[in-house]
Write an enzyme that holds these catalytic residues in place. Structure first.
Site, PDB file in Angstrom:
ATOM      1  N   ASP A 197      -8.005  -1.401   3.112  1.00  0.00           N
ATOM      2  CA  ASP A 197      -6.945  -0.732   2.984  1.00  0.00           C
ATOM      3  C   ASP A 197      -7.590   0.756   2.795  1.00  0.00           C
ATOM      4  OD1 ASP A 197      -4.812   1.074   2.073  1.00  0.00           O
ATOM      5  OD2 ASP A 197      -3.525  -0.471   1.793  1.00  0.00           O
ATOM      6  N   HIS A 198      -7.669   1.409   3.943  1.00  0.00           N
ATOM      7  CA  HIS A 198      -8.738   2.699   3.676  1.00  0.00           C
ATOM      8  C   HIS A 198      -7.794   3.740   2.581  1.00  0.00           C
ATOM      9  CE1 HIS A 198      -5.850   4.703   6.575  1.00  0.00           C
ATOM     10  NE2 HIS A 198      -6.345   5.979   6.215  1.00  0.00           N
ATOM     11  N   HIS A 214      -0.465   0.704   2.523  1.00  0.00           N
ATOM     12  CA  HIS A 214      -1.014   1.764   1.794  1.00  0.00           C
ATOM     13  C   HIS A 214      -0.055   2.040   0.798  1.00  0.00           C
ATOM     14  CE1 HIS A 214      -3.401   1.911   4.976  1.00  0.00           C
ATOM     15  NE2 HIS A 214      -2.904   2.727   6.077  1.00  0.00           N
TER      16      HIS A 214
HETATM   17  C1  BG6 Z   1      -2.974   3.837   9.261  1.00  0.00           C
HETATM   18  C2  BG6 Z   1      -1.648   4.155  10.050  1.00  0.00           C
HETATM   19  O1  BG6 Z   1      -3.073   2.767   8.633  1.00  0.00           O
HETATM   20  O2  BG6 Z   1      -2.918   5.076   8.457  1.00  0.00           O
HETATM   21  C3  BG6 Z   1      -1.496   5.292  10.825  1.00  0.00           C
HETATM   22  O3  BG6 Z   1      -1.787   2.982  10.937  1.00  0.00           O
HETATM   23  C4  BG6 Z   1      -1.347   6.352   9.895  1.00  0.00           C
HETATM   24  O4  BG6 Z   1      -0.119   5.231  11.393  1.00  0.00           O
HETATM   25  C5  BG6 Z   1      -2.529   6.399   9.102  1.00  0.00           C
HETATM   26  O5  BG6 Z   1      -1.456   7.578  10.465  1.00  0.00           O
HETATM   27  C6  BG6 Z   1      -2.520   7.224   8.171  1.00  0.00           C
HETATM   28  O6  BG6 Z   1      -3.912   7.731   7.393  1.00  0.00           O
HETATM   29  P1  BG6 Z   1      -4.620   9.071   6.769  1.00  0.00           P
HETATM   30  O7  BG6 Z   1      -5.660   8.529   6.085  1.00  0.00           O
HETATM   31  O8  BG6 Z   1      -4.343   9.959   8.112  1.00  0.00           O
HETATM   32  O9  BG6 Z   1      -3.479   9.278   5.767  1.00  0.00           O
END
Ligand code: BG6
Length: 500
Positions: free
Chosen positions: A184-185, A247
């Site tokens: 989960d980044h 997230h």
């Molecule tokens: C991803 C989603 O996991 O996270 C995307 O699939 C979203 O739809 C993105 O835009 C948002 O990540 P960040 O790091 O740009 O906030």
């Protein structure tokens, strides 16, 4: 820097010609190399269906890195980086490719990479996770005889609880839980990691961190971007699955969890699971006051005129997919009972912003003459995740002068000053994969409990045939979303700056 032989590995990226690899993985790996964080013998094997060879792959990756915002291209570093790269063409549906890939990995990676540690990164369509992991397992590529083997799985892990359980059963035939890195980044983002430090390295907050002092908590992720070219995935997913199930629920569990016994992966994850397990289930009757969805129509993002969701490329004209979702959750435990947690996310909103906003209760009494009751604001604590990586505490102070006038001011404990080096979440996570630290990755039960929370809402929405709410692109979403607030005076918090 001293390198540990256990970190000497080959990283095999499945789907290496795709978007994730282009915008995140390759730039992050390059930056890690630039910062001397990769073991000198670490190799990167890009695999994909495209008919590329090693030279073409190096050329493409070079362009991706040059184009990547926030990355300063350095010819010497890229030369070193390109020596780590190779390309292998794989059509995942052809069973004949796997023994060949195995042979390649065992011969190409052994000469200077004796450990044969291999991490397989699934940057492919979720529907292919099972297929590729079966193939790796059936061909003996996940057996940890001559070094470790790890599999990195991007979200979404399943489509709902049932499919997540089916996928888990399928992949656990081939490997142990310790070999699985579910990404989960958001957990790699700087402020998110700082939540634990902030909470557990500062004693002054702990007495306040509960239902006695906190009125409610808002967790927001807003984007100005639309669905772009991802409709094939997004239209079948929607904002609830795409952002909240993963997230936003992770952010909630970090904010709400009890202090863990240690910062080890299992202790941390035990505490996060306890939070998810304590969330009051959403019943059919209370869906309308606990969840809200909407879809963007055309509008303006800054000076750009943008089209509505239904006019986006590859979106069916009658799509009912939500591009905005909001939810109210209660954690029924000793610390949080009665405190609403409001989660919201949306595409094509007014600003790109991720933040956790903690709203404290009103002072119990209005003591200052000439200050209207409305003038008495609540304290807020704001954890800015992006674009501002910051931490602010809002307090009420007296304006200088003879009058008793008050205003809000913000104590700023920002984490980064201008000019400080920012690392991308993927840099951190890739290093953890190579070093085997699983604390920022999800355990299977976390994923399951998260599905249990959102599934009833998604299910009810899929049966609801009422017209969808809409919001114009560039707005903050539909005002109707306030239906989920417990108190009429509650407002969504959009800005990092104090509300006067
Ligand atoms: C991803 C989603 O996991 O996270 C995307 O699939 C979203 O739809 C993105 O835009 C948002 O990540 P960040 O790091 O740009 O906030």
């Amino acid at each position: 820097m001293a390198y540990n032989d256990q970190d000497n590995a080959t990283l095999v990226i499945f789907g290496a010609t795709g978007n994730l690899s282009r915008i995140k993985l390759m730039p992050a790996l390059y930056l890690l190399d630039k910062a001397s964080q990769l073991h000198p013998q670490t190799k990167i094997l890009a695999t994909g269906r495209r008919d590329w060879d090693k030279e073409r792959c190096i050329e493409e990756v070079r362009d991706w890195i040059v184009d990547s915002t926030g990355v300063r291209f350095d010819v010497d570093v890229f030369q070193r980086f390109s020596r780590r790269l190779d390309y292998y063409r794989v059509d995942y549906s052809q069973s004949g490719v796997w023994p060949l890939l195995k042979h390649y990995l065992e011969s190409e990676t052994t000469s200077d990479n004796k450990q044969r540690n291999i991490a397989f990164y699934m940057a492919i369509r979720p529907a292919e996770f099972g297929l590729v992991i079966d193939a790796l397992g059936d061909n003996g590529l996940l057996m940890e005889k001559a070094g470790w083997r790890r599999v990195v799985i991007e979200k979404p892990f399943g489509y709902d609880l049932d499919s997540a359980q089916v996928l888990q059963k399928r992949i656990s035939r081939h490997m142990k839980e310790q070999q699985i890195f579910r990404i989960d980044h958001y957990l790699g983002k700087e402020t998110v990691q700082n939540v634990n430090v902030f909470r557990f390295a500062n004693t002054m907050l702990e007495p306040l961190w509960n239902r006695n002092y906190i009125d409610h908590i808002q967790i927001t992720h807003s984007e100005t971007a639309g669905v772009g070219t991802r409709a094939a995935y997004y239209d079948g997913s929607g904002a609830m699955r795409d952002m909240i199930q993963s997230h936003l629920l992770q952010l909630l569990s970090l904010v709400a969890m009890e202090p863990p016994a240690s910062m080890d992966a299992e202790d941390l994850r035990d505490e996060k699971v306890k939070v998810l397990k304590s969330i009051r289930p959403i019943t059919e009757e209370d869906i309308s006051t606990r969840a809200f969805r909407a879809q963007y129509t055309g509008g303006n993002i800054g000076s750009e005129i943008v089209r509505g969701y239904l006019d986006e490329q590859n979106v069916p004209a009658d799509s009912r997919t939500e591009t905005y979702a909001a939810m109210k959750l209660y954690i029924d435990n000793w610390r949080w009972r009665g405190v609403p947690f409001y989660l919201r996310t949306g595409k094509r909103l007014a600003q790109r912003q991720s933040m956790i906003s903690i709203c404290f209760r009103h002072p119990p009494q209005q003591l200052f003459r000439d200050v209207s009751k409305e003038g008495m604001k609540q304290n807020w604590l704001i954890l800015g995740i992006q674009p501002c990586n910051c931490l602010r505490m809002e307090v009420t102070v007296k304006e200088p002068g003879l009058d008793m006038q008050i205003r809000q001011t913000s104590l700023n404990a920002s984490l980064l000053d201008e000019g400080d080096v920012r690392t991308d979440a993927y840099e951190d996570l890739l290093l953890d994969i190579l070093s085997g630290d699983r604390s920022l990755f999800l355990r299977h039960d976390e994923v399951e409990y998260a599905w249990r929370i959102v599934d009833p809402v998604i299910d009810a929405w899929s049966r609801d045939k009422k017209p969808l709410q809409t919001y114009p692109a560039g707005s903050w979403g539909s005002p109707e979303s306030r239906v989920i607030f417990d108190k009429p005076q509650t407002r969504w918090r959009h800005s990092l700056d104090p509300v006067q």
